[in-house]
Scaffold this motif. Structure first.
Motif, short mmCIF file in Angstrom:
data_model
loop_
_atom_site.label_atom_id
_atom_site.label_comp_id
_atom_site.label_asym_id
_atom_site.label_seq_id
_atom_site.Cartn_x
_atom_site.Cartn_y
_atom_site.Cartn_z
N HIS A 562 0.83 -1.20 0.00
CA HIS A 562 0.00 0.00 0.00
C HIS A 562 0.86 1.25 0.00
O HIS A 562 2.05 1.23 0.36
CB HIS A 562 -0.92 0.01 1.23
N VAL A 563 0.21 2.38 -0.38
CA VAL A 563 0.91 3.66 -0.38
C VAL A 563 1.31 4.04 1.04
O VAL A 563 2.39 4.59 1.26
CB VAL A 563 0.02 4.76 -1.00
N GLN A 564 0.46 3.77 2.01
CA GLN A 564 0.70 4.09 3.42
C GLN A 564 0.61 2.81 4.26
O GLN A 564 0.06 1.79 3.80
CB GLN A 564 -0.34 5.11 3.90
N SER A 569 -5.42 2.34 2.44
CA SER A 569 -4.79 3.23 1.48
C SER A 569 -4.66 2.54 0.12
O SER A 569 -4.87 1.33 -0.01
CB SER A 569 -3.42 3.68 1.98
N ASN A 570 -4.33 3.36 -0.89
CA ASN A 570 -4.24 2.83 -2.25
C ASN A 570 -3.22 1.70 -2.36
O ASN A 570 -2.20 1.67 -1.63
CB ASN A 570 -3.86 3.95 -3.22
N VAL A 572 -0.24 -0.22 -4.15
CA VAL A 572 0.90 0.07 -5.03
C VAL A 572 1.19 -1.10 -5.94
O VAL A 572 1.38 -0.95 -7.15
CB VAL A 572 2.16 0.42 -4.20
N SER A 573 1.21 -2.31 -5.35
CA SER A 573 1.58 -3.49 -6.12
C SER A 573 1.15 -4.74 -5.38
O SER A 573 0.95 -4.72 -4.15
CB SER A 573 3.08 -3.52 -6.36
N ARG A 594 8.23 -1.19 4.97
CA ARG A 594 8.23 -0.61 3.63
C ARG A 594 9.21 -1.35 2.73
O ARG A 594 10.38 -1.54 3.10
CB ARG A 594 8.59 0.87 3.68
N VAL A 601 10.24 2.76 -6.55
CA VAL A 601 8.88 2.80 -6.01
C VAL A 601 8.85 2.06 -4.68
O VAL A 601 9.46 0.99 -4.53
CB VAL A 601 7.88 2.18 -7.01
N THR A 602 8.13 2.61 -3.69
CA THR A 602 8.05 1.97 -2.38
C THR A 602 6.60 1.63 -2.06
O THR A 602 5.66 2.27 -2.55
CB THR A 602 8.61 2.87 -1.28
N GLY A 603 6.41 0.62 -1.22
CA GLY A 603 5.08 0.22 -0.78
C GLY A 603 5.15 -0.43 0.58
O GLY A 603 6.15 -1.07 0.93
N TRP A 604 4.07 -0.26 1.35
CA TRP A 604 4.02 -0.77 2.73
C TRP A 604 3.27 -2.10 2.75
O TRP A 604 2.19 -2.23 2.16
CB TRP A 604 3.33 0.21 3.65
#
Length: 668
Positions: A562-564, A569-570, A572-573, A594, A601-604
């Protein structure tokens, strides 16, 4: 087509290069040679180089002064194979043979035990790196092999870059290459330092970077170590080859090697009729340094009358390194008597009688009288010497039949000719204060002189280590640094500031252990240990600490990033299970981690859905405090959402490891 090149270096700095194309090449001072070198320090036909069946061989043609390859004298008429990079010494000429094969294509060998394999599933390829296999002196070459395997289903073009060495030392046979899906291709990295005094010996960390041509951020890195050895070589020349009575000789010497070079200078005369006075027969030249040595020559017997007489002599220069290379340069000494030959007849005719008898008596006395036994001087190159080094001794003695050198009363050099005025003393067997004595003997009379010499142990690093030797990026960790340097009066350490904010002492003792040094590594760094003894001799040793990425793997079939650090949250992947993820942060609660994906690109992801490597503590990852805008409700108006504020966790405090100790002086 040329198969090689011969570079010739003259003592005066002149440089020539000759292309090797003929199957047989002869070298010498005669005009009948393929390569004619106009100097009387080599033979008319000195050596030959032949090229046959892809082999290059050098043969000494029974030369007068010999042929030396890399400091070792060749046997006459015994061929030696040349590989390229060899140093050839004849007379006062230095040469380098270069094989014309700068970009060989070499087959990859089977994967060796010391091959590095670097791979990450997210980049779509892997690399295997092997070598360099051995250390090389400047002028020679070694190589590293790199294989690239395309693990994707599409063809890709890759670039290969190398850093860490001077650009002109490195050549890559294929800096760009195309590789088909699931195929492997190999490249060769040639490492060939120039044979020059500026080619500093040591271990060089070399970084190899392989990247996708169209996506340079998608890359893999490997590090190899290139070990460059020192090389030795020197040139010499006389300012004038003919020296008259009363004139000094001036010998020019030049260290053409890449390490300090100790030299020992003496003179010789075929008929043993000359004495050589060299005030500084021993010297040490820094890499590339030139120096002029001045001395005088005189005959052992003085001639009052007669015509000028010419003597041939050689000045000998020997390196006091492991090669112990000896070179000679010829010269001519012209003795000019006080009066010409006709003056003696005139004086006899005019004096006729008592005057003639007196003059004849004086001549007889001068010719028959021998000087009194005396030690005019006895000196050592230095009063303090490192154990294992060679100590140069020189003296000026008259009237002696033989000379003896002893150490602490024990004879180490016996029956030295009175015509010799220098020698060397090996100090490996001594430690502390010693007494070096010179005894001069004539008939039944013996006189002596002594020198007090201190032999001390060199600075030696017994150990220098950082524990653990490999750290994990973006993780708070503690290290222990320990070292012991025998012979050091004080030490200090630098380079740790790249890891920690801990304040270290300005100086330490010879043996130290610093425990509990806390910090957060961001990249590999080097720690430098400096040590100095009471005499001001110093040394440095560099230790490189590797830093690797922390990694985690999804525990389920897939993980959503997720973005956060919030499942609302949105997205990411979505990452499949079993994929190795590089991670760099945790949230303040420790429930989210993270991950860093391709392209930065980063994602949680939820910590509970990840299994992390056991080489780091997840709770020690750097934390980020994130603030998310409140979710609007029906009773509250919707307001524009401002960008999220991300605050990096403050640097964790670290405790001091030791208390600085006062020292009389601190080296800047």
């Amino acid at each position: 087509m040329a198969y090689g090149r011969l570079d010739v270096f003259w003592p005066d700095g002149k440089y020539e290069t000759f292309s090797m194309e003929a199957a047989s090449v002869s070298v010498g001072r005669s005009s009948g040679n393929t390569i004619m070198l106009d100097t009387d320090t080599i033979s008319r036909y000195h050596f030959s180089i032949t090229h046959q069946d892809d082999q290059v061989q050098l043969t000494d043609l029974d030369s007068a002064n010999g042929t030396y390859i890399d400091g070792q004298q060749m046997q006459s008429n015994q061929p030696r194979i040349l590989q390229g990079g060899e140093e050839i010494q004849i007379g006062h000429l230095r040469m380098i043979y270069h094989a014309v094969d700068d970009m060989p294509t070499l087959p990859m060998s089977a994967l060796a035990e010391d091959t590095q394999r670097i791979e990450r599933e997210t980049v779509g390829f892997r690399i295997d790196v092997y070598g360099p296999e051995f250390a090389v002196p400047p002028g020679s070459h070694t190589f590293a092999e790199v294989s690239i395997t395309n693990t994707t289903d599409v063809p890709n073009r890759y670039t290969v870059k190398v850093s860490g060495l001077p650009e002109d030392w490195i050549r890559i046979n294929r800096p760009e290459l195309d590789i088909n899906p699931q195929d492997t291709a190999s490249i060769v990295i040639n490492i060939k330092p120039f044979r020059h005094s500026d080619s500093v010996p040591g271990s060089y960390p070399v970084k190899v970077v392989v990247a996708l041509k169209n996506e340079p951020e998608t890359r893999l890195e490997a590090e190899i170590t290139a070990r460059i050895l020192p090389f030795g070589g020197f040139g010499m020349a006389l300012s004038a080859n003919k020296i008259a009575s009363g004139e000094p000789f001036r010998l020019h010497v030049h260290n053409q090697g890449s390490a300090g070079l100790p030299l020992f200078i003496t003179g010789r005369n075929k008929d043993d009729q000359l004495n050589f006075g060299i005030p500084t027969p021993q010297l040490i030249l820094a890499p590339g340094q030139r120096q002029v040595v001045q001395g005088e020559i005189r005959t052992k017997k003085t001639r009052l009358f007669g015509a000028p007489h010419e003597y041939e002599f050689d000045l000998l220069v020997r390196s006091r390194d492991d090669a112990a290379f000896l070179a000679a340069i010829p010269g001519h000494f012209v003795e000019k008597p006080v009066l010409p030959g006709w003056a003696a007849l005139s004086l006899i005719a005019l004096s006729f009688g008592v005057v003639a008898l007196v003059i004849l008596g004086v001549i007889l006395v001068l010719q028959a009288a021998s000087p009194d036994l005396a030690i005019r001087s006895f000196q050592a190159e230095q009063s303090r010497v490192v154990q294992g080094d060679v100590l140069g001794l020189s003296w000026d003695v008259t009237g002696a039949d033989q000379i003896t050198i002893s150490v602490n009363g024990q004879i180490v050099r016996a029956d030295i000719s009175p015509e010799i005025s220098t020698t060397e003393l090996e100090t490996s067997a001594y430690n502390g204060d010693i007494t070096v004595s010179l005894m001069a003997t004539s008939n039944n009379e013996t006189i002596s002189d002594s020198l007090a010499i201190n032999v001390f142990a060199p600075i030696t690093v017994d150990y220098f280590e950082v524990i653990p030797p490999i750290l994990v990026r973006n993780v708070v960790q503690e290290i222990t640094v320990r070292w012991k340097v025998t012979g050091a009066s004080f030490t200090n350490i630098t380079g740790l500031e790249a890891f920690t904010t801990t304040l270290l002492a300005a100086t330490y003792g010879a043996e130290e252990t610093l425990s509990g040094i806390a910090g957060v590594p961001s990249d590999r760094f080097a720690a430098t240990l400096y040590a100095e003894d009471a005499q001001g001799r110093n040394m440095e040793q560099i230790l490189t600490i590797e830093v690797i990425d922390p990694t985690c793997v999804p525990t389920n079939t897939e993980i959503i990033l997720h973005v956060q650090p919030d499942s609302a949250s949105n997205v990411v992947s979505t990452v499949p299970g079993g994929t190795t993820l590089v991670v760099d942060r945790r949230d303040i609660s420790g429930a989210w981690i993270r991950a860093v994906l391709a392209g930065g690109v980063t994602g949680w992801g939820a910590r509970a859905d990840l299994s992390c490597a056991n080489n780091f503590n997840v709770d020690a990852l750097l934390a980020e405090i994130t603030t998310t805008p409140p979710t609007p409700t029906e009773s509250s108006p919707v307001t524009p959402v401002t960008p999220q504020a991300t605050l990096r966790q403050p640097t964790l405090p670290v405790r001091p490891t030791s208390t600085p100790r006062p020292v009389p002086t601190v080296r800047p």
